[in-house]
Design a protein around this motif. Sequence first.
Motif, PDB file in Angstrom:
ATOM      1  N   HIS A   1      38.564  36.794  43.133  1.00 26.72           N
ATOM      2  CA  HIS A   1      38.739  35.416  43.180  1.00 26.72           C
ATOM      3  C   HIS A   1      37.586  34.883  44.098  1.00 26.72           C
ATOM      4  O   HIS A   1      36.992  33.701  43.835  1.00 26.72           O
ATOM      5  CB  HIS A   1      40.036  35.136  44.072  1.00 26.72           C
ATOM      6  CG  HIS A   1      41.244  34.939  43.476  1.00 26.72           C
ATOM      7  ND1 HIS A   1      41.708  33.785  42.839  1.00 26.72           N
ATOM      8  CD2 HIS A   1      42.204  35.950  43.038  1.00 26.72           C
ATOM      9  CE1 HIS A   1      42.798  34.042  42.145  1.00 26.72           C
ATOM     10  NE2 HIS A   1      43.105  35.156  42.209  1.00 26.72           N
TER      11      HIS A   1
ATOM     12  N   ARG B   1      34.794  34.739  41.185  1.00 26.30           N
ATOM     13  CA  ARG B   1      35.084  33.557  40.669  1.00 26.30           C
ATOM     14  C   ARG B   1      34.706  32.176  41.123  1.00 26.30           C
ATOM     15  O   ARG B   1      34.264  31.245  40.635  1.00 26.30           O
ATOM     16  CB  ARG B   1      36.378  33.331  40.084  1.00 26.30           C
ATOM     17  CG  ARG B   1      36.946  31.974  39.445  1.00 26.30           C
ATOM     18  CD  ARG B   1      36.475  32.361  38.099  1.00 26.30           C
ATOM     19  NE  ARG B   1      36.714  33.055  37.070  1.00 26.30           N
ATOM     20  CZ  ARG B   1      37.781  33.154  36.143  1.00 26.30           C
ATOM     21  NH1 ARG B   1      38.418  32.173  36.056  1.00 26.30           N
ATOM     22  NH2 ARG B   1      38.006  34.215  35.312  1.00 26.30           N
ATOM     23  N   ASP B   2      34.812  32.102  42.549  1.00 27.65           N
ATOM     24  CA  ASP B   2      34.295  30.975  43.123  1.00 27.65           C
ATOM     25  C   ASP B   2      32.742  30.786  43.265  1.00 27.65           C
ATOM     26  O   ASP B   2      32.435  29.600  42.914  1.00 27.65           O
ATOM     27  CB  ASP B   2      34.935  30.869  44.644  1.00 27.65           C
ATOM     28  CG  ASP B   2      35.193  29.560  45.259  1.00 27.65           C
ATOM     29  OD1 ASP B   2      35.735  28.665  44.521  1.00 27.65           O
ATOM     30  OD2 ASP B   2      34.616  29.058  46.253  1.00 27.65           O
TER      31      ASP B   2
ATOM     32  N   ASN C   1      31.037  31.912  40.880  1.00 28.14           N
ATOM     33  CA  ASN C   1      30.760  31.344  39.531  1.00 28.14           C
ATOM     34  C   ASN C   1      30.947  29.939  39.246  1.00 28.14           C
ATOM     35  O   ASN C   1      30.110  29.209  38.687  1.00 28.14           O
ATOM     36  CB  ASN C   1      31.756  32.080  38.343  1.00 28.14           C
ATOM     37  CG  ASN C   1      31.435  33.717  38.314  1.00 28.14           C
ATOM     38  OD1 ASN C   1      32.494  34.488  38.020  1.00 28.14           O
ATOM     39  ND2 ASN C   1      30.421  34.315  38.367  1.00 28.14           N
ATOM     40  N   ARG C   2      32.026  29.527  40.118  1.00 28.58           N
ATOM     41  CA  ARG C   2      32.316  28.258  40.133  1.00 28.58           C
ATOM     42  C   ARG C   2      31.107  27.003  40.479  1.00 28.58           C
ATOM     43  O   ARG C   2      30.602  26.055  40.290  1.00 28.58           O
ATOM     44  CB  ARG C   2      33.337  27.772  40.940  1.00 28.58           C
ATOM     45  CG  ARG C   2      33.715  26.297  41.004  1.00 28.58           C
ATOM     46  CD  ARG C   2      35.092  26.155  42.016  1.00 28.58           C
ATOM     47  NE  ARG C   2      34.747  26.353  43.093  1.00 28.58           N
ATOM     48  CZ  ARG C   2      34.443  25.531  44.153  1.00 28.58           C
ATOM     49  NH1 ARG C   2      34.634  24.255  43.904  1.00 28.58           N
ATOM     50  NH2 ARG C   2      34.811  25.946  45.374  1.00 28.58           N
TER      51      ARG C   2
ATOM     52  N   THR D   1      32.127  39.557  37.670  1.00 25.30           N
ATOM     53  CA  THR D   1      31.499  38.679  36.945  1.00 25.30           C
ATOM     54  C   THR D   1      30.366  38.073  37.867  1.00 25.30           C
ATOM     55  O   THR D   1      29.897  37.251  37.478  1.00 25.30           O
ATOM     56  CB  THR D   1      32.593  37.378  36.887  1.00 25.30           C
ATOM     57  OG1 THR D   1      33.040  37.096  38.170  1.00 25.30           O
ATOM     58  CG2 THR D   1      33.829  37.846  36.060  1.00 25.30           C
TER      59      THR D   1
ATOM     60  N   THR E   1      28.400  21.578  41.409  1.00 22.25           N
ATOM     61  CA  THR E   1      29.022  22.698  40.724  1.00 22.25           C
ATOM     62  C   THR E   1      28.736  22.834  39.382  1.00 22.25           C
ATOM     63  O   THR E   1      28.254  22.016  38.652  1.00 22.25           O
ATOM     64  CB  THR E   1      30.699  22.581  40.797  1.00 22.25           C
ATOM     65  OG1 THR E   1      31.239  21.426  40.306  1.00 22.25           O
ATOM     66  CG2 THR E   1      31.241  22.209  42.401  1.00 22.25           C
TER      67      THR E   1
ATOM     68  N   THR F   1      29.917  28.646  33.446  1.00 26.90           N
ATOM     69  CA  THR F   1      28.951  29.675  34.014  1.00 26.90           C
ATOM     70  C   THR F   1      29.208  30.849  32.763  1.00 26.90           C
ATOM     71  O   THR F   1      30.071  31.229  32.485  1.00 26.90           O
ATOM     72  CB  THR F   1      29.557  30.056  35.254  1.00 26.90           C
ATOM     73  OG1 THR F   1      29.562  29.091  35.980  1.00 26.90           O
ATOM     74  CG2 THR F   1      28.467  30.939  35.749  1.00 26.90           C
TER      75      THR F   1
ATOM     76  N   TYR G   1      33.474  31.365  33.655  1.00 27.97           N
ATOM     77  CA  TYR G   1      33.941  30.172  34.590  1.00 27.97           C
ATOM     78  C   TYR G   1      33.961  28.753  33.645  1.00 27.97           C
ATOM     79  O   TYR G   1      32.806  28.515  33.017  1.00 27.97           O
ATOM     80  CB  TYR G   1      33.318  29.921  35.735  1.00 27.97           C
ATOM     81  CG  TYR G   1      33.917  28.648  36.408  1.00 27.97           C
ATOM     82  CD1 TYR G   1      35.437  28.848  37.088  1.00 27.97           C
ATOM     83  CD2 TYR G   1      33.223  27.289  36.565  1.00 27.97           C
ATOM     84  CE1 TYR G   1      35.712  27.605  37.660  1.00 27.97           C
ATOM     85  CE2 TYR G   1      33.815  26.187  36.836  1.00 27.97           C
ATOM     86  CZ  TYR G   1      34.899  26.437  37.676  1.00 27.97           C
ATOM     87  OH  TYR G   1      35.464  25.155  38.403  1.00 27.97           O
TER      88      TYR G   1
ATOM     89  N   GLU H   1      37.835  24.576  30.348  1.00 23.93           N
ATOM     90  CA  GLU H   1      38.632  25.579  30.909  1.00 23.93           C
ATOM     91  C   GLU H   1      39.061  26.660  30.019  1.00 23.93           C
ATOM     92  O   GLU H   1      39.412  27.614  30.450  1.00 23.93           O
ATOM     93  CB  GLU H   1      40.045  24.598  31.303  1.00 23.93           C
ATOM     94  CG  GLU H   1      39.659  23.757  32.629  1.00 23.93           C
ATOM     95  CD  GLU H   1      39.455  22.377  32.123  1.00 23.93           C
ATOM     96  OE1 GLU H   1      39.312  21.428  32.821  1.00 23.93           O
ATOM     97  OE2 GLU H   1      38.873  22.263  30.920  1.00 23.93           O
TER      98      GLU H   1
ATOM     99  N   ALA I   1      37.013  30.675  29.635  1.00 25.59           N
ATOM    100  CA  ALA I   1      36.934  31.627  30.352  1.00 25.59           C
ATOM    101  C   ALA I   1      38.243  32.317  30.602  1.00 25.59           C
ATOM    102  O   ALA I   1      39.220  31.402  30.680  1.00 25.59           O
ATOM    103  CB  ALA I   1      36.178  31.412  31.731  1.00 25.59           C
TER     104      ALA I   1
END
Length: 625
Positions: free
Chosen positions: A220, A223-224, A226-227, A260, A527, A531, A539, A545, A548
């Motif tokens: 997680h 992933r953030d 990557n965001r 990632t 943001t 990605t 991402y 959406e 990924a």
Amino acid sequence: MHAATTTPDTILVNGKFTTLDRANPAPEAVAITGNRFAAVGTRAEVMALAGPDTKVIDLGGRRVIPGLADNHIHVIRGGLNFNMELRWDGLTSLSDAMAMLRAQVARTPAPQWVRVVGGFSEHQFAEKRLPTLDEINAAAPDTPVFILHLYDRALLNAAALRAVGYTKDTPDPPGGTIQRDASGNPTGLLIASPNAGILYSTLAKGPKLPFDYQLNSTRHFMRDLNRLGVTSVIDAGGGFQNYPDDYAVIQKLHDDGQLTIRIAYNLFTQKAGEEKEDFLRWTSTAKYHQGDDYFRLNGAGEMLVFSAADFEDFRMPRPDMPANMEGDLEGVIRILAQNRWPWRLHATYDETITRALDVFEKVNRDIPLDGIHWFFDHAETISERSIDRVAALGGGIAFQHRMAYQGEYFVERYGARAAEATPPFKRVLEAEVKTSAGTDATRVASYDPWVSLSWLVTGKTLGGTGLYPQRNLLDRETALRMWTENTTWFSNEEGRKGRIEAGMLADLAVLDRDYFAVPGDEIRQITSVLTIVDGKLVYGAQGFEGLAPPLPPAMPDWSPVSTFGGYNKAAPDAAALAKVAAASCGCATACGVHGHEHAKSWGAGLPVGDLKSFWGALGCACWAV
């Protein structure tokens, strides 16, 4: 255009591509084959390479940049705890922050804590202050709460003091102060003086996640990142992060193909007085640059010897390093130089840097440092003379955006004039010293790269204070290079990534707004909407959406990440707060008089000692049940 030799897997079209390749700065399309950029050119040229299985993605005119690379972050340590942390990063109101805290307290089961572990500054809040201990105790009478503010202090409620066992009889530990009331009882304020040892050690007393949960937590966190457009990091080790035990989570994710983020990691000495033993052991059992493009040993540091650590709390006077610093440091540097291991050294002040350079120059006379990619981290007050000495030895300087969080404290202590080139990133670039940018996240600053990019371009702190005159600011392209191709020298990966160029590793980010066009104060809000790392889509948002793979839900189910996510680009979701509030009050149905207005009431600052039982404050007449 460099033509692809095989059919591309993915082609990106209709984007504003910023490649940072000076020979091909603004193409119309990009092709990816495997994990490499295969072709970068006109739309017609690139589309001619497409095969029946090529995925063509229309970017809708959005800005595309190379993937961002953080030169200094504590991602391995941070990932172990990410799912347990409530993030105040990016919030602009203490009222919003406290509403989030109350909501999380309501859903956190005993004996777990609610933790806000850095990443924010009181100056970012409109109220320009931290919460009081009374406010924290009112919000959480029974659930332990630990709030870390930079590396200067931590706020603990009464329940947290009980959990860690701090009483009237607890002595102040080395490197910190437990504030006490007139009777000698701890108040809940812990002060770092002269270093952050008390903050580290107290946080380490909290509950830890099981291994499987740490795997989920780290995913997680990645992933953030990557965001936010981050595709690579250099991990700087960290206090209470032991090698190799605390690296097992990242190793498992790497082995399972679930990373990632590309991670180059440095080894941080573990125990004062035993630093040489650490590096003798590591240099004999591990090989510099062992690993692959996803997970690779990057050398030593940022802590090489404890006697050389000058912590960066600008609320406190500059610490003087002890007389044994040079001898301790020389022993370690000789080990590293003999084994051709690069190193990084935490150094905030020029006084520390000057003494370290004396050691490096002495070792260099016996063991030439040519070709070793060593560098200083932070270097806020490095002098022109020291910059020239770094250049002469072939070293580098890795800057981080700590002044965006602590600039007001620096100005208060040293004056606005002293802050005008703190740190002197413009001067370092002009001296052609290797330099790059990063965050030093997650505790002393946030992991959001756009705060750093905004700071480099505008010179403003999170609180809006302008630190630097125009002559000391960077243009947007130079700032972006500090976050992309420049970082590759610090991980010894030059020519492999950092630009969108045929043959390079396929890492990029598609942005939600145009970095080169938005007002400077809006850069912090950027943001990624798409990605790509290693040619894989990791991402997607705002129409991308489904491209990924989804993450499993955050573990445990009470995790703040489930409700609030990670870095806050906007105020907390009122609907999410209301949902948490309603679920925690015991009401089976909405009250016909007030409805479920709990979240609104939580943020109102009413003088109640127990929000869960005081029905009037919660706006609900269901107390009768």
